[in-house]
Design a protein around this motif. Sequence first.
Motif, PDB file in Angstrom:
ATOM      1  N   VAL A 115       0.466  -1.010   0.104  1.00 24.58           N
ATOM      2  CA  VAL A 115       0.326   0.239   0.713  1.00 24.58           C
ATOM      3  C   VAL A 115       0.950   1.143   0.141  1.00 24.58           C
ATOM      4  CG1 VAL A 115      -1.910   1.113   1.314  1.00 24.58           C
ATOM      5  CG2 VAL A 115      -1.742  -1.220   1.233  1.00 24.58           C
ATOM      6  N   TRP A 153       1.393   5.604   0.838  1.00 26.81           N
ATOM      7  CA  TRP A 153       0.855   6.256   2.031  1.00 26.81           C
ATOM      8  C   TRP A 153       0.927   7.717   0.706  1.00 26.81           C
ATOM      9  CZ3 TRP A 153       2.679   7.319   6.732  1.00 26.81           C
ATOM     10  CH2 TRP A 153       2.071   8.556   8.107  1.00 26.81           C
ATOM     11  N   LYS A 167      -2.904   0.165  -3.976  1.00 31.81           N
ATOM     12  CA  LYS A 167      -4.257   0.569  -2.751  1.00 31.81           C
ATOM     13  C   LYS A 167      -3.386   1.551  -2.551  1.00 31.81           C
ATOM     14  CE  LYS A 167      -6.793   0.312   0.117  1.00 31.81           C
ATOM     15  NZ  LYS A 167      -8.443   0.766  -0.338  1.00 31.81           N
TER      16      LYS A 167
END
Length: 68
Positions: A38, A40, A53
């Motif tokens: 993922v 950020w 994601k």
Amino acid sequence: MAFIDYESYAEFVDIAIKITPDSKDVDFVALALKMNAVLWSNDKALKSVPYLKVLNTKEIIELFPECL
């Protein structure tokens, strides 16, 4: 100096170039694809990248409220 060798995620660079809206993010996207990780980021354009994601700061805080 790189923390991760380019060769370790090079196989994902071509797809990252095709799907990433900002060329400055290609390495991050390629590495995230390689690691199935993922990202950020508060970059709204990255949220629409397929196969990726992306969580923004607000979403991270919501996941870990006990850290505040």
